[in-house]
Design a protein around this motif. Structure first.
Motif, mmCIF file in Angstrom:
data_model
loop_
_atom_site.group_PDB
_atom_site.id
_atom_site.type_symbol
_atom_site.label_atom_id
_atom_site.label_comp_id
_atom_site.label_asym_id
_atom_site.label_seq_id
_atom_site.Cartn_x
_atom_site.Cartn_y
_atom_site.Cartn_z
ATOM 1 N N ILE A 1 0.837 -1.199 0.000
ATOM 2 C CA ILE A 1 0.000 0.000 0.000
ATOM 3 C C ILE A 1 0.874 1.251 0.000
ATOM 4 N N HIS B 1 2.159 1.763 -3.516
ATOM 5 C CA HIS B 1 1.122 2.303 -4.404
ATOM 6 C C HIS B 1 0.872 3.784 -4.112
ATOM 7 N N ALA B 2 0.840 4.152 -2.855
ATOM 8 C CA ALA B 2 0.628 5.557 -2.491
ATOM 9 C C ALA B 2 1.750 6.430 -3.043
ATOM 10 N N ILE C 1 -5.932 11.390 -3.633
ATOM 11 C CA ILE C 1 -5.950 9.918 -3.575
ATOM 12 C C ILE C 1 -4.668 9.409 -2.929
ATOM 13 N N ALA D 1 -4.414 7.189 0.356
ATOM 14 C CA ALA D 1 -3.706 5.903 0.343
ATOM 15 C C ALA D 1 -2.621 5.863 1.408
ATOM 16 N N THR D 2 -1.965 6.991 1.617
ATOM 17 C CA THR D 2 -0.945 7.060 2.666
ATOM 18 C C THR D 2 -1.576 6.885 4.049
ATOM 19 N N TYR E 1 -4.344 5.284 4.653
ATOM 20 C CA TYR E 1 -4.745 3.875 4.704
ATOM 21 C C TYR E 1 -3.532 2.995 5.017
ATOM 22 N N ALA E 2 -2.391 3.333 4.401
ATOM 23 C CA ALA E 2 -1.170 2.572 4.668
ATOM 24 C C ALA E 2 -0.735 2.727 6.119
#
Length: 127
Positions: A27, A30-31, A71, A75-76, A78-79
């Motif tokens: 993750i 991806h971020a 986004i 994502a960060t 979420y990570a």
């Protein structure tokens, strides 16, 4: 036989900790990629502005960069939550090991056969 042995629990908790940590790393990667793409898109917006492309296209490209940056930020975050989960999974594995490792080692060294769980209970009631 018991539903869950110490060895199974140790194996499952270790696998969970590793799996969550790997997922967290993925993750984060991806971020970072999304953030890089957002920066590239913002640079493209500035470049096409210098080429005197119509203002609507420039505005849409800037908006896309802004959305991509949002986004990447999400994502960060979420990570970061995944990191917390990974730490919790590792703590659960460590707690399991600290609490039950001695029992697991003693059971592994025991001379009592594994067939004890198949013992005929009526035999124990006989005199």
């Amino acid at each position: 036989m018991p539903d869950l042995t110490y060895a199974q629990l140790a194996k499952q908790s270790a696998a969970l900790a590793k799996d969550v940590a790997r997922s967290s790393e993925a993750i984060h990667a991806h971020a970072k990629n999304i953030a890089d793409e957002a920066r590239d898109t913002a640079r493209i917006a500035e470049s096409i502005g210098a080429l005197r492309v119509d203002q609507a296209t420039i505005a849409e490209t800037r908006e896309l960069a802004r959305l991509m940056d949002g986004i990447a930020t999400a994502a960060t975050a979420y990570a970061s939550a995944a990191d917390t989960t990974a730490h919790a999974a590792q703590a659960a594995h460590d707690q399991n090991k600290a609490s039950h490792n001695g029992i697991g080692e003693a059971a592994a060294r025991s001379t009592v056969g594994r067939d004890i769980y198949q013992l005929d209970r009526t035999w124990l009631t006989q005199e």
